[in-house]
Design a protein around this motif. Structure first.
Motif, mmCIF file in Angstrom:
data_model
loop_
_atom_site.group_PDB
_atom_site.id
_atom_site.type_symbol
_atom_site.label_atom_id
_atom_site.label_comp_id
_atom_site.label_asym_id
_atom_site.label_seq_id
_atom_site.Cartn_x
_atom_site.Cartn_y
_atom_site.Cartn_z
ATOM 1 N N ILE A 64 -6.071 -7.996 -4.849
ATOM 2 C CA ILE A 64 -5.173 -6.773 -5.017
ATOM 3 C C ILE A 64 -3.972 -6.935 -4.081
ATOM 4 N N ALA A 65 -2.832 -6.784 -5.018
ATOM 5 C CA ALA A 65 -1.452 -7.158 -4.480
ATOM 6 C C ALA A 65 -0.781 -5.736 -4.288
ATOM 7 N N ARG A 66 -1.284 -4.617 -4.818
ATOM 8 C CA ARG A 66 -0.796 -3.396 -4.606
ATOM 9 C C ARG A 66 -1.719 -2.252 -4.792
ATOM 10 N N VAL A 67 -1.976 -1.215 -4.232
ATOM 11 C CA VAL A 67 -2.558 -0.053 -4.424
ATOM 12 C C VAL A 67 -1.867 1.172 -4.116
ATOM 13 N N THR A 68 -1.578 1.884 -5.031
ATOM 14 C CA THR A 68 -0.843 3.201 -5.062
ATOM 15 C C THR A 68 -1.945 4.341 -5.134
ATOM 16 N N ASN A 69 -1.810 5.367 -3.980
ATOM 17 C CA ASN A 69 -2.873 6.338 -4.135
ATOM 18 C C ASN A 69 -2.332 7.486 -4.601
ATOM 19 N N TYR A 70 -2.980 8.617 -5.278
ATOM 20 C CA TYR A 70 -2.610 9.827 -5.599
ATOM 21 C C TYR A 70 -3.620 10.924 -5.356
ATOM 22 N N TYR A 71 -3.358 11.918 -4.709
ATOM 23 C CA TYR A 71 -4.173 12.907 -4.926
ATOM 24 C C TYR A 71 -3.212 14.312 -4.527
ATOM 25 N N GLY A 99 -8.904 12.248 -7.180
ATOM 26 C CA GLY A 99 -7.722 11.513 -6.793
ATOM 27 C C GLY A 99 -7.648 10.230 -7.878
ATOM 28 N N GLY A 100 -6.795 9.490 -7.661
ATOM 29 C CA GLY A 100 -6.696 8.319 -8.435
ATOM 30 C C GLY A 100 -5.784 7.079 -7.657
ATOM 31 N N ALA A 101 -5.605 5.990 -8.322
ATOM 32 C CA ALA A 101 -4.856 5.037 -7.560
ATOM 33 C C ALA A 101 -4.503 3.963 -8.708
ATOM 34 N N PHE A 102 -3.647 3.475 -8.362
ATOM 35 C CA PHE A 102 -3.072 2.092 -9.592
ATOM 36 C C PHE A 102 -3.080 0.911 -8.543
ATOM 37 N N PHE A 103 -3.334 -0.111 -9.270
ATOM 38 C CA PHE A 103 -3.720 -1.439 -8.670
ATOM 39 C C PHE A 103 -2.718 -2.564 -9.407
ATOM 40 N N GLU A 104 -2.191 -3.546 -8.760
ATOM 41 C CA GLU A 104 -1.834 -4.908 -9.338
ATOM 42 C C GLU A 104 -2.855 -5.963 -8.660
ATOM 43 N N ILE A 105 -2.944 -6.719 -9.743
ATOM 44 C CA ILE A 105 -3.990 -7.828 -9.212
ATOM 45 C C ILE A 105 -3.542 -9.055 -9.545
ATOM 46 N N ARG A 106 -3.231 -9.797 -8.214
ATOM 47 C CA ARG A 106 -2.599 -11.356 -8.519
ATOM 48 C C ARG A 106 -3.548 -12.387 -7.836
ATOM 49 N N ASP A 107 -3.712 -13.434 -8.419
ATOM 50 C CA ASP A 107 -4.505 -14.588 -7.926
ATOM 51 C C ASP A 107 -5.994 -14.136 -7.604
ATOM 52 N N GLY A 108 -6.716 -13.136 -8.187
ATOM 53 C CA GLY A 108 -7.737 -12.400 -7.969
ATOM 54 C C GLY A 108 -7.905 -11.389 -6.754
ATOM 55 N N HIS A 119 0.905 -1.244 -0.092
ATOM 56 C CA HIS A 119 -0.079 -0.016 0.048
ATOM 57 C C HIS A 119 0.952 1.056 -0.088
ATOM 58 N N ASP A 120 0.887 1.901 -1.176
ATOM 59 C CA ASP A 120 1.734 3.250 -1.163
ATOM 60 C C ASP A 120 0.664 4.381 -1.027
ATOM 61 N N LEU A 121 1.280 4.874 0.341
ATOM 62 C CA LEU A 121 0.285 6.360 0.788
ATOM 63 C C LEU A 121 0.669 7.488 -0.070
ATOM 64 N N ASN A 122 -0.224 8.404 -0.305
ATOM 65 C CA ASN A 122 -0.057 9.551 -1.111
ATOM 66 C C ASN A 122 1.006 10.329 -0.463
ATOM 67 N N GLN A 123 2.158 10.455 -1.233
ATOM 68 C CA GLN A 123 3.292 11.189 -0.514
ATOM 69 C C GLN A 123 3.869 10.663 0.839
ATOM 70 N N GLY A 124 3.893 9.472 0.798
ATOM 71 C CA GLY A 124 4.272 8.694 2.100
ATOM 72 C C GLY A 124 4.944 7.363 1.924
ATOM 73 N N PRO A 125 5.200 6.499 2.799
ATOM 74 C CA PRO A 125 5.865 5.210 2.738
ATOM 75 C C PRO A 125 5.083 4.400 2.066
ATOM 76 N N ARG A 126 5.671 3.170 1.722
ATOM 77 C CA ARG A 126 5.190 2.007 1.244
ATOM 78 C C ARG A 126 4.550 1.339 2.579
ATOM 79 N N GLU A 127 3.269 0.706 2.657
ATOM 80 C CA GLU A 127 3.290 -0.228 3.901
ATOM 81 C C GLU A 127 2.855 -1.471 3.399
ATOM 82 N N THR A 128 3.283 -2.736 3.843
ATOM 83 C CA THR A 128 3.305 -3.988 3.469
ATOM 84 C C THR A 128 2.322 -5.060 4.423
ATOM 85 N N GLY A 129 1.311 -5.498 3.927
ATOM 86 C CA GLY A 129 0.802 -6.619 4.554
ATOM 87 C C GLY A 129 -0.654 -5.947 5.032
ATOM 88 N N LYS A 130 -1.608 -6.939 5.343
ATOM 89 C CA LYS A 130 -3.039 -6.754 5.782
ATOM 90 C C LYS A 130 -2.957 -6.166 6.995
#
Length: 141
Positions: free
Chosen positions: A124-131, A113-122, A41-52
């Protein structure tokens, strides 16, 4: 474009739309169900966080500090369904001060705003947010 018969891009679009529908309902468990265990999970103007667990902590902070609805959601997906993008308009209220941000007192905001996603095995494996943070700051000051 070669048509593979699986309509993978349709499934990716449905996953992203389900993610935003759950967000708009405040259905945090419903959002979690759409995420891979190792979601990035890529926070807008912030760090990447990983895991549920990190994503769940983000959801708790969002629920405490903001009340938001995403409207005019448009989703586009790659033909293979591995990537998707969304554009939307955030309609929100700033309820409680968040770390490093101005004081909150229920200020309303409307922000594209907007977001980009990677989908793996049905999932969401990545979500990157922008605003535009500067636009948001002007609206809540």
């Amino acid at each position: 474009m070669k048509i593979d018969g699986t309509r993978a891009h349709d499934r990716a679009t449905e996953i992203v739309l389900a993610y935003y529908a759950a967000f708009n309902r405040g259905d945090w468990a419903g959002m979690q169900a759409l995420l891979a265990e190792d979601v990035a999970h890529d926070l807008n103007q912030g760090p990447r966080e990983t895991g549920k667990p990190a994503f769940a902590a983000f959801q708790q902070r969002m629920a405490r500090c903001y009340r938001e609805q995403l409207r005019d959601v448009i989703v586009m997906a790659s033909p293979d369904g591995a990537r998707a993008a969304a554009e939307y308009v955030v309609h929100g209220e700033f309820l409680v001060a968040d770390d490093g941000l101005p004081p909150a007192n229920g200020q309303a905001y409307v922000l594209p705003g907007g977001a980009f996603f990677e989908i793996r095995d049905g999932l969401i494996a990545r979500v990157t947010n922008y605003y535009n943070l500067e636009d948001w700051l002007v609206q809540v000051r």
